[in-house]
Design a protein around this motif. Structure first.
Motif, PDB file in Angstrom:
ATOM      1  N   ALA A  85       0.686  -1.106  -0.048  1.00  0.00           N
ATOM      2  CA  ALA A  85       0.193   0.010  -0.027  1.00  0.00           C
ATOM      3  C   ALA A  85       0.844   1.244   0.110  1.00  0.00           C
ATOM      4  CB  ALA A  85      -0.963  -0.252   1.402  1.00  0.00           C
ATOM      5  N   LYS A  86       2.117   1.124   0.804  1.00  0.00           N
ATOM      6  CA  LYS A  86       2.901   2.205   1.012  1.00  0.00           C
ATOM      7  C   LYS A  86       3.569   2.668  -0.294  1.00  0.00           C
ATOM      8  CE  LYS A  86       5.095   2.773   5.486  1.00  0.00           C
ATOM      9  NZ  LYS A  86       6.258   1.968   5.844  1.00  0.00           N
ATOM     10  N   LYS A  87       3.908   1.592  -1.056  1.00  0.00           N
ATOM     11  CA  LYS A  87       4.571   1.703  -2.376  1.00  0.00           C
ATOM     12  C   LYS A  87       3.482   2.117  -3.626  1.00  0.00           C
ATOM     13  CE  LYS A  87       8.347  -1.528  -2.550  1.00  0.00           C
ATOM     14  NZ  LYS A  87       8.628  -2.932  -2.934  1.00  0.00           N
ATOM     15  N   THR A  88       2.415   1.735  -3.355  1.00  0.00           N
ATOM     16  CA  THR A  88       1.133   2.077  -4.393  1.00  0.00           C
ATOM     17  C   THR A  88       1.239   3.619  -4.230  1.00  0.00           C
ATOM     18  OG1 THR A  88       0.222   0.006  -3.918  1.00  0.00           O
ATOM     19  CG2 THR A  88      -0.932   1.769  -5.426  1.00  0.00           C
ATOM     20  N   PHE A  89       0.993   4.075  -3.051  1.00  0.00           N
ATOM     21  CA  PHE A  89       0.884   5.535  -2.560  1.00  0.00           C
ATOM     22  C   PHE A  89       1.836   6.148  -3.328  1.00  0.00           C
ATOM     23  CE2 PHE A  89       1.767   9.204   0.245  1.00  0.00           C
ATOM     24  CZ  PHE A  89       0.723   9.823  -0.022  1.00  0.00           C
ATOM     25  N   ARG A  90       3.124   5.962  -3.189  1.00  0.00           N
ATOM     26  CA  ARG A  90       4.196   6.569  -3.517  1.00  0.00           C
ATOM     27  C   ARG A  90       4.222   6.645  -4.924  1.00  0.00           C
ATOM     28  NH1 ARG A  90       9.201   3.620  -1.594  1.00  0.00           N
ATOM     29  NH2 ARG A  90       7.890   3.101   0.365  1.00  0.00           N
ATOM     30  N   TYR A  91       3.832   5.660  -5.869  1.00  0.00           N
ATOM     31  CA  TYR A  91       3.779   5.693  -7.155  1.00  0.00           C
ATOM     32  C   TYR A  91       2.638   6.449  -7.572  1.00  0.00           C
ATOM     33  CZ  TYR A  91       7.284   2.442  -8.079  1.00  0.00           C
ATOM     34  OH  TYR A  91       8.595   1.714  -8.106  1.00  0.00           O
ATOM     35  N   VAL A  92       1.733   6.714  -7.017  1.00  0.00           N
ATOM     36  CA  VAL A  92       0.687   7.618  -7.342  1.00  0.00           C
ATOM     37  C   VAL A  92       0.945   9.076  -7.066  1.00  0.00           C
ATOM     38  CG1 VAL A  92      -2.157   8.212  -6.721  1.00  0.00           C
ATOM     39  CG2 VAL A  92      -1.442   5.726  -6.955  1.00  0.00           C
ATOM     40  N   ALA A  93       1.504   9.213  -6.001  1.00  0.00           N
ATOM     41  CA  ALA A  93       2.057  10.687  -5.659  1.00  0.00           C
ATOM     42  C   ALA A  93       2.792  10.897  -6.861  1.00  0.00           C
ATOM     43  CB  ALA A  93       2.703  10.712  -4.349  1.00  0.00           C
ATOM     44  N   SER A  94       4.078  10.162  -7.112  1.00  0.00           N
ATOM     45  CA  SER A  94       4.925  10.669  -8.263  1.00  0.00           C
ATOM     46  C   SER A  94       4.299  10.793  -9.438  1.00  0.00           C
ATOM     47  CB  SER A  94       6.248   9.684  -8.270  1.00  0.00           C
ATOM     48  OG  SER A  94       5.869   8.560  -7.877  1.00  0.00           O
ATOM     49  N   PHE A  95       3.092  10.025  -9.747  1.00  0.00           N
ATOM     50  CA  PHE A  95       2.418  10.308 -11.045  1.00  0.00           C
ATOM     51  C   PHE A  95       1.765  11.534 -11.067  1.00  0.00           C
ATOM     52  CE2 PHE A  95      -1.614   9.740 -13.204  1.00  0.00           C
ATOM     53  CZ  PHE A  95      -1.010   9.599 -14.669  1.00  0.00           C
ATOM     54  N   LEU A  96       1.178  11.898  -9.876  1.00  0.00           N
ATOM     55  CA  LEU A  96       0.329  13.228  -9.878  1.00  0.00           C
ATOM     56  C   LEU A  96       1.384  14.488  -9.895  1.00  0.00           C
ATOM     57  CD1 LEU A  96      -2.183  12.573  -7.130  1.00  0.00           C
ATOM     58  CD2 LEU A  96      -2.615  12.719  -9.522  1.00  0.00           C
ATOM     59  N   LEU A  97       2.436  14.285  -9.448  1.00  0.00           N
ATOM     60  CA  LEU A  97       3.608  15.144  -9.380  1.00  0.00           C
ATOM     61  C   LEU A  97       3.804  15.428 -10.815  1.00  0.00           C
ATOM     62  CD1 LEU A  97       5.150  16.936  -7.259  1.00  0.00           C
ATOM     63  CD2 LEU A  97       7.039  15.351  -7.513  1.00  0.00           C
ATOM     64  N   ILE A  98       4.317  14.312 -11.466  1.00  0.00           N
ATOM     65  CA  ILE A  98       4.608  14.414 -13.034  1.00  0.00           C
ATOM     66  C   ILE A  98       3.494  15.181 -14.020  1.00  0.00           C
ATOM     67  CG2 ILE A  98       4.908  12.901 -14.910  1.00  0.00           C
ATOM     68  CD1 ILE A  98       6.190  10.878 -13.068  1.00  0.00           C
ATOM     69  N   VAL A  99       2.220  14.783 -13.484  1.00  0.00           N
ATOM     70  CA  VAL A  99       1.287  15.684 -14.305  1.00  0.00           C
ATOM     71  C   VAL A  99       1.285  17.155 -14.116  1.00  0.00           C
ATOM     72  CG1 VAL A  99      -1.112  15.698 -14.430  1.00  0.00           C
ATOM     73  CG2 VAL A  99      -0.135  13.461 -14.449  1.00  0.00           C
ATOM     74  N   THR A 100       1.491  17.239 -12.679  1.00  0.00           N
ATOM     75  CA  THR A 100       1.702  18.810 -12.358  1.00  0.00           C
ATOM     76  C   THR A 100       2.692  19.485 -13.341  1.00  0.00           C
ATOM     77  OG1 THR A 100       0.672  17.941 -10.492  1.00  0.00           O
ATOM     78  CG2 THR A 100       1.365  20.268 -10.607  1.00  0.00           C
ATOM     79  N   LEU A 101       3.803  18.887 -13.040  1.00  0.00           N
ATOM     80  CA  LEU A 101       5.159  19.513 -13.689  1.00  0.00           C
ATOM     81  C   LEU A 101       4.919  19.631 -15.110  1.00  0.00           C
ATOM     82  CD1 LEU A 101       8.047  17.994 -11.798  1.00  0.00           C
ATOM     83  CD2 LEU A 101       7.587  20.451 -12.266  1.00  0.00           C
TER      84      LEU A 101
END
Lengths: 348, 315
Positions: B5-21
């Motif tokens: 779950a932790k890992k999935t959260f990390r990947y989702v967070a980086s995905f959102l960051l990528i989209v924003t950037l």
């Protein structure tokens, strides 16, 4: 009883650059030669347990590695190591590899590091079986060509028999459900468990000579007595001779048939355990025994000499309480009498 | 499960960051996209420019642009390229197949070659051949891939005439494609191999000194079989990380190589989009590259769990 292993005048030295050798002695000068073992002669008879004791850094492990020819290439080994009449130092690496694990096995002092972290226990325990039966299969292949299907069947059978052998070996070292542990990895297990895995792996092929290099190191009292029982059981059940290297004197006393005491790369005394522990002859042995907690905890003054530059005369003289003038000049020989041997001018 | 779950959260967070950037970066670049779209030599009235801006949504406030962008993303709509006159998603789909083929083959080839040679070089680092190989691979890893590409093009295509100069194919047959891809794949594979070689060599030198390697010898294995049966699996663990990193690195390295060999892949697409300030294409391709790298990292994460029992727990 016949002599199984005869080590004569063994000299092991390490050339300068590699200072982190097995002796643990780090010399300051880069190009010095460290003589870790000098003029060492021991023999082990069949089914006998010989213990090698001495403080850390006196060259015990180097002897073990020299017998198995596992020393790094920059080491210089002289003398003869005769095993079943063959001089091991003259064998080629390939011939030596055939003996290793099958006739002579070793248990290393750090079990958790000696096991490969990325392979399962079952895989690693079956490895000696695979290595030493494969060679025979090659010969078969040369002789007659089997049909592929038959061969596959055979291999499967072999794999199955390997697995059952492994589970039997695990049971022998005290695992009640071996099938479960065979799928485990070393990092999932405690040091004591890994120790037993290592013993099972090293004794898988019933070696004639087993070298146990500080097997009790880092284990607590309970584990040590368990280990003691395992080694005792091993001696009773099979024909194995044991070279036991340890600085745990109580452990040695209960297991060994003979004890050799090493100091600064030399053997200073050899005797059977009861006479050694009750009437030690060499001043070093006496000091060693006096430093035991149950005998008063009296340490030997001073520190062991650096092996790159050992003192002249008797190597123990700088720390010896009863030294005479000739001890500082002449080197004493190992004198034998009444089945004991001692390297001291002042001992009868 | 907690770890997953932790890992999935990390990947989702980086995905959102990528989209924003990915939304912010092209808008931070200097220059007016409308002017660029029209070209500097043609005069257009302010009114027409304003009209174009409205059409592309560039005059709205940033947050409105952002919500519109996210909404489009969810519909897999990456916008419309005015330069190439087609939807961005379509262009990307067409281009990415080629780059994936090109980069994928190079990465795999490079990893296989580099790992094998590196392992052997680490096993016997003192032999002359291995010392020479080490020097060679260090030189290769220091050479920028585009320079190597130019050199190869000069020697093998111009001077020797063995390979075509440009493009992915003349006629779309596997033979022609292989012929065209040979030089670029060789360059990228060599570059990737040099990195893998150096990592693997060091890793093997380190691992062969471990006690388990000595114990393998004590069990009766000797020489090269210790390397293959015991050392190589431990030593190749860092290669998994490098593969994931290389994937992103080669995508950008592929950019220059693609330009040198005039390959119409992702690299040239990004290059042209930067030159022409083609926002939608830029955003789309950055998103795809970032996703590819994220995916590669995720795969590496999973691969570690399979290859290394130390990051796993007993079931």
């Amino acid at each position: 009883m016949n002599t199984l292993l005869e080590v004569k005048d063994l000299n092991v030295s390490f050339q300068g650059n590699e200072n982190e050798n097995k002796t643990g002695n780090k010399s300051e000068n880069k190009n010095e030669t460290v003589t870790a073992v000098s003029c060492l002669s021991i023999s082990i008879r069949e089914k006998e347990t010989l213990a090698l004791v001495g403080e850390t850094g006196c060259g015990k492990s180097v002897v073990a590695h020299a017998i198995m020819r596992l020393l790094p290439p920059e080491s210089i080994v002289k003398g003869t190591i005769e095993f079943k009449g063959k001089n091991l130092l003259k064998l080629s690496e390939k011939e030596m590899a055939k003996l290793r694990g099958k006739e002579i096995s070793i248990i290393f002092q750090n079990p958790s590091l000696a096991l490969n972290p990325v392979y399962s226990i079952g895989h690693q325990l079956a490895e000696p079986l695979r290595i030493h039966t494969q060679k025979m299969r090659w010969k078969e292949k040369e002789g007659k060509k089997e049909k592929v299907k038959q061969k596959e069947k055979r291999e499967k059978k072999k794999e199955n028999s390997n697995l059952s052998k492994v589970s039997r070996a695990l049971k022998r070292v005290g695992f009640s459900n071996p099938r479960e542990y065979m799928g485990y990895y070393p990092s999932w297990c405690s040091g004591g468990m890994n120790q037993r895995f290592l013993i099972a792996a090293s004794t898988m092929l019933d070696p004639v000579l087993l070298i146990a290099d500080e097997p009790s190191k880092g284990l607590d009292r309970d584990r040590v007595s368990e280990l003691e029982n395992e080694l005792k059981g091993l001696k009773e059940k099979s024909e194995t001779s044991l070279l036991l290297i340890s600085h745990d004197l109580g452990f040695v006393r209960r297991l060994a048939d003979r004890v050799a005491v090493m100091y600064a790369g030399e053997i200073v005394e050899i005797a059977d355990p009861s006479s050694l522990f009750e009437s030690p002859l060499h001043p070093y042995t006496r000091g060693l025994l006096n430093s035991l907690p149950e005998r008063g905890f009296v340490p030997i003054p001073g520190a062991s000499p650096p092996l790159s530059n050992p003192p002249a005369g008797c190597r123990f003289h700088p720390r010896c309480p009863i030294k005479e003038k000739r001890c500082t000049q002449e080197r004493p020989e190992l004198k034998e009498s009444n089945g004991r041997a001692v390297r001291c001018f002042l001992c009868p | 499960m907690h770890e997953a779950a932790k890992k999935t959260f990390r990947y989702v967070a980086s995905f959102l960051l990528i989209v924003t950037l990915n939304f912010a970066l092209p808008r931070l670049m200097p220059g007016d996209p409308v002017k660029n779209l029209i070209g500097e030599d043609v005069y257009v009235s302010e009114a027409v420019m304003e009209e174009l801006r409205t059409e592309m949504g560039l005059n709205r406030p940033l947050y409105e642009q952002f919500t519109a962008y996210i909404g489009d993303l969810l519909r897999f709509d990456l916008g419309y390229s005015y330069h190439l006159h087609s939807p961005v998603a379509e262009i990307l789909r067409e281009r990415i197949v080629w780059t994936l083929l090109f980069v994928g083959v190079s990465v795999l080839l490079g990893a296989a070659l580099g790992t094998l040679f590196g392992a052997y070089a680490g096993w016997k680092p003192e032999t002359k051949a291995n010392r020479l190989a080490c020097c060679g691979f260090i030189a290769l890893s220091c050479t920028p891939p585009y320079f190597l590409a130019l050199l190869f093009l000069e020697i093998f295509a111009f001077k020797l005439g063995l390979f075509p100069f440009k493009g992915f194919y003349d006629v779309p047959t596997p033979g022609s494609i292989a012929h065209h891809m040979f030089l670029p794949v060789t360059v990228m594979a060599l570059f990737s191999a040099s990195r893998n070689f150096l990592i693997m060599r060091g890793s093997v030198i380190q691992e062969k000194g471990q006690l388990y390697a000595l114990y393998a010898r004590a069990k009766g294995l000797y020489d090269i079989s210790i390397l293959f049966r015991h050392v190589i699996k431990n030593a190749s663990l860092p290669i998994i990380t490098l593969l994931a990193l290389d994937f992103g690195f080669l995508f950008s390295g592929a950019l220059f190589t693609e330009i040198v060999f005039s390959l119409n892949g992702m690299g040239t697409l990004i290059y042209d989009a930067i030159i022409g300030k083609d926002y939608p294409v830029l955003q789309g391709s950055f998103l795809v590259v970032a996703l590819a790298v994220l995916l590669a990292n995720m795969l590496a994460d999973l691969a570690y769990a399979i290859a290394d029992p130390r990051v796993r727990r007993p079931a």
